[in-house]
Write a protein that holds these residues in place. Sequence first.
Motif, PDB file in Angstrom:
ATOM      1  N   THR A   1       0.727  -1.229   0.129  1.00 33.04           N
ATOM      2  CA  THR A   1       0.021   0.032  -0.033  1.00 33.04           C
ATOM      3  C   THR A   1       0.760   1.376  -0.017  1.00 33.04           C
ATOM      4  O   THR A   1       0.585   2.404  -0.630  1.00 33.04           O
ATOM      5  CB  THR A   1      -0.969  -0.045   1.098  1.00 33.04           C
ATOM      6  N   LYS A   2       1.954   1.078   0.720  1.00 34.82           N
ATOM      7  CA  LYS A   2       2.848   2.710   1.085  1.00 34.82           C
ATOM      8  C   LYS A   2       3.352   2.452  -0.306  1.00 34.82           C
ATOM      9  O   LYS A   2       3.893   3.650  -0.611  1.00 34.82           O
ATOM     10  CB  LYS A   2       4.002   2.153   2.014  1.00 34.82           C
TER      11      LYS A   2
ATOM     12  N   LYS B   1      15.867  -7.597  -9.012  1.00 36.97           N
ATOM     13  CA  LYS B   1      17.434  -6.975  -9.284  1.00 36.97           C
ATOM     14  C   LYS B   1      18.132  -6.327  -8.059  1.00 36.97           C
ATOM     15  O   LYS B   1      19.177  -6.325  -7.568  1.00 36.97           O
ATOM     16  CB  LYS B   1      17.602  -5.917 -10.493  1.00 36.97           C
ATOM     17  N   THR B   2      17.109  -5.839  -7.164  1.00 35.12           N
ATOM     18  CA  THR B   2      17.609  -5.020  -6.010  1.00 35.12           C
ATOM     19  C   THR B   2      16.467  -5.037  -4.796  1.00 35.12           C
ATOM     20  O   THR B   2      15.467  -5.648  -5.340  1.00 35.12           O
ATOM     21  CB  THR B   2      17.853  -3.438  -6.180  1.00 35.12           C
ATOM     22  N   THR B   3      16.662  -4.209  -3.691  1.00 38.63           N
ATOM     23  CA  THR B   3      15.820  -4.687  -2.733  1.00 38.63           C
ATOM     24  C   THR B   3      14.960  -3.279  -2.442  1.00 38.63           C
ATOM     25  O   THR B   3      15.252  -2.187  -2.942  1.00 38.63           O
ATOM     26  CB  THR B   3      16.512  -4.964  -1.061  1.00 38.63           C
ATOM     27  N   ILE B   4      13.822  -3.202  -1.861  1.00 38.47           N
ATOM     28  CA  ILE B   4      12.893  -2.151  -1.886  1.00 38.47           C
ATOM     29  C   ILE B   4      13.807  -1.129  -0.681  1.00 38.47           C
ATOM     30  O   ILE B   4      13.618   0.087  -0.840  1.00 38.47           O
ATOM     31  CB  ILE B   4      11.618  -2.554  -1.307  1.00 38.47           C
ATOM     32  N   GLU B   5      14.449  -1.880   0.292  1.00 36.46           N
ATOM     33  CA  GLU B   5      15.353  -1.147   1.259  1.00 36.46           C
ATOM     34  C   GLU B   5      16.251  -0.200   0.537  1.00 36.46           C
ATOM     35  O   GLU B   5      16.544   1.068   0.809  1.00 36.46           O
ATOM     36  CB  GLU B   5      16.068  -1.792   2.392  1.00 36.46           C
ATOM     37  N   GLU B   6      17.005  -0.667  -0.453  1.00 29.11           N
ATOM     38  CA  GLU B   6      18.000   0.348  -1.343  1.00 29.11           C
ATOM     39  C   GLU B   6      17.157   1.370  -1.938  1.00 29.11           C
ATOM     40  O   GLU B   6      17.538   2.568  -2.118  1.00 29.11           O
ATOM     41  CB  GLU B   6      18.515  -0.760  -2.205  1.00 29.11           C
ATOM     42  N   VAL B   7      16.139   1.098  -2.616  1.00 23.44           N
ATOM     43  CA  VAL B   7      15.481   2.021  -3.313  1.00 23.44           C
ATOM     44  C   VAL B   7      14.914   3.031  -2.653  1.00 23.44           C
ATOM     45  O   VAL B   7      14.939   4.485  -2.798  1.00 23.44           O
ATOM     46  CB  VAL B   7      14.199   1.312  -4.222  1.00 23.44           C
ATOM     47  N   MET B   8      14.232   2.855  -1.416  1.00 23.58           N
ATOM     48  CA  MET B   8      13.850   4.107  -0.343  1.00 23.58           C
ATOM     49  C   MET B   8      15.155   4.627   0.124  1.00 23.58           C
ATOM     50  O   MET B   8      14.977   5.796   0.256  1.00 23.58           O
ATOM     51  CB  MET B   8      13.319   3.130   0.793  1.00 23.58           C
ATOM     52  N   ARG B   9      16.197   3.798   0.351  1.00 21.75           N
ATOM     53  CA  ARG B   9      17.449   4.797   0.585  1.00 21.75           C
ATOM     54  C   ARG B   9      17.956   5.923  -0.264  1.00 21.75           C
ATOM     55  O   ARG B   9      18.204   6.838   0.353  1.00 21.75           O
ATOM     56  CB  ARG B   9      18.353   3.680   1.132  1.00 21.75           C
ATOM     57  N   VAL B  10      17.817   5.484  -1.606  1.00 16.92           N
ATOM     58  CA  VAL B  10      18.070   6.661  -2.393  1.00 16.92           C
ATOM     59  C   VAL B  10      17.362   7.211  -3.005  1.00 16.92           C
ATOM     60  O   VAL B  10      17.485   8.271  -3.661  1.00 16.92           O
ATOM     61  CB  VAL B  10      19.251   5.915  -3.428  1.00 16.92           C
ATOM     62  N   THR B  11      15.924   7.153  -2.928  1.00 16.04           N
ATOM     63  CA  THR B  11      14.820   7.821  -3.451  1.00 16.04           C
ATOM     64  C   THR B  11      13.891   8.425  -2.705  1.00 16.04           C
ATOM     65  O   THR B  11      13.005   9.105  -2.909  1.00 16.04           O
ATOM     66  CB  THR B  11      14.008   7.101  -4.647  1.00 16.04           C
ATOM     67  N   GLN B  12      13.862   8.393  -1.225  1.00 14.87           N
ATOM     68  CA  GLN B  12      13.085   8.521  -0.268  1.00 14.87           C
ATOM     69  C   GLN B  12      12.715  10.365  -0.471  1.00 14.87           C
ATOM     70  O   GLN B  12      11.926  10.763  -0.082  1.00 14.87           O
ATOM     71  CB  GLN B  12      13.176   8.207   1.115  1.00 14.87           C
ATOM     72  N   LEU B  13      13.870  11.072  -0.617  1.00 10.57           N
ATOM     73  CA  LEU B  13      13.860  12.350  -0.555  1.00 10.57           C
ATOM     74  C   LEU B  13      13.436  13.073  -2.031  1.00 10.57           C
ATOM     75  O   LEU B  13      12.909  14.160  -2.073  1.00 10.57           O
ATOM     76  CB  LEU B  13      15.046  12.958  -0.385  1.00 10.57           C
TER      77      LEU B  13
END
Length: 558
Positions: A466-467, A545-557
């Motif tokens: 959902t998030k 290919k990657t994890t959701i944690e990685e995507v959130m780390r670099v795109t959350q801002l």
Amino acid sequence: MADKSKSLRDSLIKSGLLKEEQIKLAIDEGRNKGLTLIKSILKKNLVAEEALIGFLEKEMDIPRVDLASYMIDKKVLNLVPYEVAKKYVTIPLFKVGEVLTVATVDPFDIMALDEIRLRSKCDVEPMIATTREIMQAVNQYYGVGGSVDTIIKNIGPVEGFSSPAIPEGVSEEEAPIVKLVNLLVVRAANERASDIHIEPTQEHVRVRYRVDGVMRDVSTAPIFMHSSITTRIKVMSKMDIAESRVPQDGRFELRTDDKDLDVRVSSYPTIYGEAIVMRLLDKGSILFNMEELGFSPDNLKRFEDVIKRPYGIILVTGPTGSGKTTTLYTTLNHIVSPEKNIMTVEDPVEYELAGVRQSQINVKAGMEFASALRAILRQDPDVILLGEIRDLETARVSIQAALTGHLVFSTLHTNNASGTLTRLLDMGIEPFLAASSVATAIAQRLVRMICPKCKEEYEPLPELLTKLSLDPNKKYKFSRGKGCKACKNSGYMGRLALFEILVVTDSIRELVLKKVSDSDVEKQARKEGMRTLHEDGIEKVLQGKTTIEEVMRVTQLD
């Protein structure tokens, strides 16, 4: 052993892997050089090593080992000295009772097995692996010529030895420091590190590597060694060893067995002494192709359409260390041809590109980006790569170049693609010039890829879906890395880029002329097919290919 040797010869002939004449040739060579049959076969390249390993596994019932799946205990490692491991191309794996299992390229090497049996006081059980796999493991666990910690332990404080100058040749006192610095660089290269940080603190010298964009501790050394390490590095990089109050830059080259490393060195004075950062560039590394960078099929098509244009500015944006230079180099490598005159102005030149005339800025000599670009325009270029647009003057010359029929590639520091045009306006560029000269703005970030050795799938929680604006009622499979020896228990290995490609269309130009906000530009670009960094990241998560944690780390801002 004679019977086993005969059985090995007969089996090799019977399997069709080698002919009888080839076996005799290998035996004669082995007698002359003191080599076993298997090592003689490999030395003369009579058969591919992988084929020989496969034969030993299937026909001789000797198990093959995947060294990437093992974490070798230090106690087990200490049973076989480095010299023996290197000499016989072998490494201990584990010990059960009084039986030591080793990985070796030649399980029939009785001299090797006897010496290991004598040293370890254990019965020896061989498993097989390739020479390359074993030597990589030997270098990783023992270090090149020993471990960092072993070398540090062997260097004791010497009275009156505070800041030695290293003369031609290497004295006995300095030899361990030379060995230590070389080992730190070679080990960093083997572990795919991009940077080495040597940082003095109040009590010790801290050594860290940056691997896949993340820092990790490697070792610590006593503080008395700091001046010796710093001096050695400064001498190698032709810096002033007598000056420690101001920052300095230098470089040196180091050749290993399989790599030519170009090392860029930066020193910076801190309250506890000079901090050193070394950036490692593999001169022999092969440039990526477009797909390997991380372009999705639709983004790749959009990008390839843009770089076919005869003129305009293509800007790649993102923070330091987001892979902008790699993207630009790969692009130039993709479009280079005898019909095009491609020239660059960089700071510094990181990789040499065949078919491209490259130059480096020299502030002391008065050659900066703007002045170099003006000179390049008189060299009849078709394509220009400008390292970075840092100021209004450079931006104006770049726009002039684009408007006079040149394709200009450069970088800019903005958070997203839609902010690129407004950044140019903030610098003082007139809206009509920015709108008419910029062809495309590309924002990018780097995310770590999941380690293929320990990758596993899992079902994400509905709240997370959902998030992420995904259907919580739908079954999705996400992936992650459990952690293994190959990835140093991080779960990641290597990186790929997320892209946000904004193509400047007529509607985007109209918005720029009206000086609208970044968000309005982004809304229009998304209507026209632009995928944001976050959306590109989610797609790569769904592809495993990657994890959701990685995507959130670099795109959350963003």
